[in-house]
Scaffold this active site. Sequence first.
Site, short mmCIF file in Angstrom:
data_model
loop_
_atom_site.label_atom_id
_atom_site.label_comp_id
_atom_site.label_asym_id
_atom_site.label_seq_id
_atom_site.Cartn_x
_atom_site.Cartn_y
_atom_site.Cartn_z
N TYR A 260 0.85 -1.20 0.00
CA TYR A 260 0.00 0.00 0.00
C TYR A 260 0.88 1.24 0.00
O TYR A 260 1.88 1.32 0.72
CB TYR A 260 -0.91 0.02 1.23
CG TYR A 260 -1.75 1.28 1.34
CD1 TYR A 260 -3.01 1.34 0.76
CD2 TYR A 260 -1.27 2.40 2.01
CE1 TYR A 260 -3.78 2.50 0.84
CE2 TYR A 260 -2.02 3.56 2.09
CZ TYR A 260 -3.28 3.60 1.50
OH TYR A 260 -4.03 4.75 1.57
N GLU B 113 -3.20 7.69 -4.20
CA GLU B 113 -3.29 6.44 -3.45
C GLU B 113 -3.15 5.27 -4.41
O GLU B 113 -3.89 5.17 -5.39
CB GLU B 113 -4.62 6.35 -2.71
CG GLU B 113 -4.74 5.11 -1.84
CD GLU B 113 -6.09 5.03 -1.14
OE1 GLU B 113 -6.11 4.65 0.05
OE2 GLU B 113 -7.11 5.35 -1.76
#
Length: 426
Positions: A144, A232
Amino acid sequence: MVRGSLGKLASRALSVAGKWQHQQLRRLNIHEYQGAELMGKYGINVPRGAAAGSVQEVKDTLKNVFPSEKEIVVKSQILAGGRGLGTFKSGLQGGVHIVKAEEAENLGAKMLGQILVTKQTGPQGKIVSKVYLCEKLSLVNEMYFAITLDRNTAGPLIIACSKGGTSIEDLAEKYPHMIIKVPIDVFKGISDEDAAKVVDGLAPKTADRQSSIEQIKKLYELFCKSDCTLLEINPLAETADNKLVAADAKLNFDDNAAFRQKEVFSLRDTTQEDPREVAAAKADLNYIGLDGEIGCMVNGAGLAMATMDIIKLHGGTPANFLDVGGSASEGQVVEAFKILTSDDRVKAILVNIFGGIMKCDVIASGIVNAAKQVDLKVPVVVRLEGTNVDQGKRILKESGMTLITAEDLDDAAEKAGSEAVNPKLF
């Protein structure tokens, strides 16, 4: 494709990276395929892919872009997350599929023009106007990565986790010790040391360390040069050929930078937005749709929020936030009424104007003209105070309209709530 547990990571800034808020933010949201194209321009590794808006385009893409691929990833494109677990109103399960190349055209036909419902769209869902066809990557690791803006450090903050592929909230709950935060000095920019900290936090298994550091620096360059508020990537994947690849990405951009990011803002897809908010933006009005029954038209953001609070205090529920500003024209007031009355859930309208810069007579004239152009079928409660208030009240009185006047905000909220439940004049 930003909305708890994130507060434990980096104050409220992390809610932007993880939760994909439903309320209106100062940002532009773009589709996944558009983000991939933009990242590619900055030298960031992304899967090979192309978007298609029709069955014929899907067929052409398969022929021209993926002539020898055995499997294809077909991704529905909507501006909401949770696509993979979503459901089409047609009954098709999932908005992201890996299929054999010969099945991609048929799947694209089942997705295009259909409504996809996810946990972020609400029950109404969003229409799929394009599908994104991508090569199937051989992934050996998923991580992530995000860059957002942090109030505490007054600058960009990089968030990374060696686990990925699921929401940041879930990661924070299951692997809080694996999440790292690297604040970046906005004046100095990202250093090799900063990028190395991020790479160490990601802990890639096989990817070249120096190449990974360069990828992180390129991502930061994109964030700054494109005036992003959020970048993101989930997952940031490690492939079998030892590369870091942005397998799925979400990018938001600061509306204040629209004047210098014309190319980016030309990517805006208004078909994915609330049509009332689109109409309000065109009229230079500040509008956010809510789910209540009392439509609000107020001048000034502070007064608008106070009005919404008092409506709730008296048992009602606001249907919107609508600030006409301090210098709204009569035409803008008319447009405001059109937007309010376009919401079937609105059972009463509360107009609360404090005439400072915004004059009460202008609002009153707008209300009268709006009533002539819009078939008002709900009660209208009006509270005027301030500059030219007597002229405003006279205009309303002489208009022949059936209006409910209020002396103060409490009185207005009580009357609006009562009319929304039991209208007496309509």
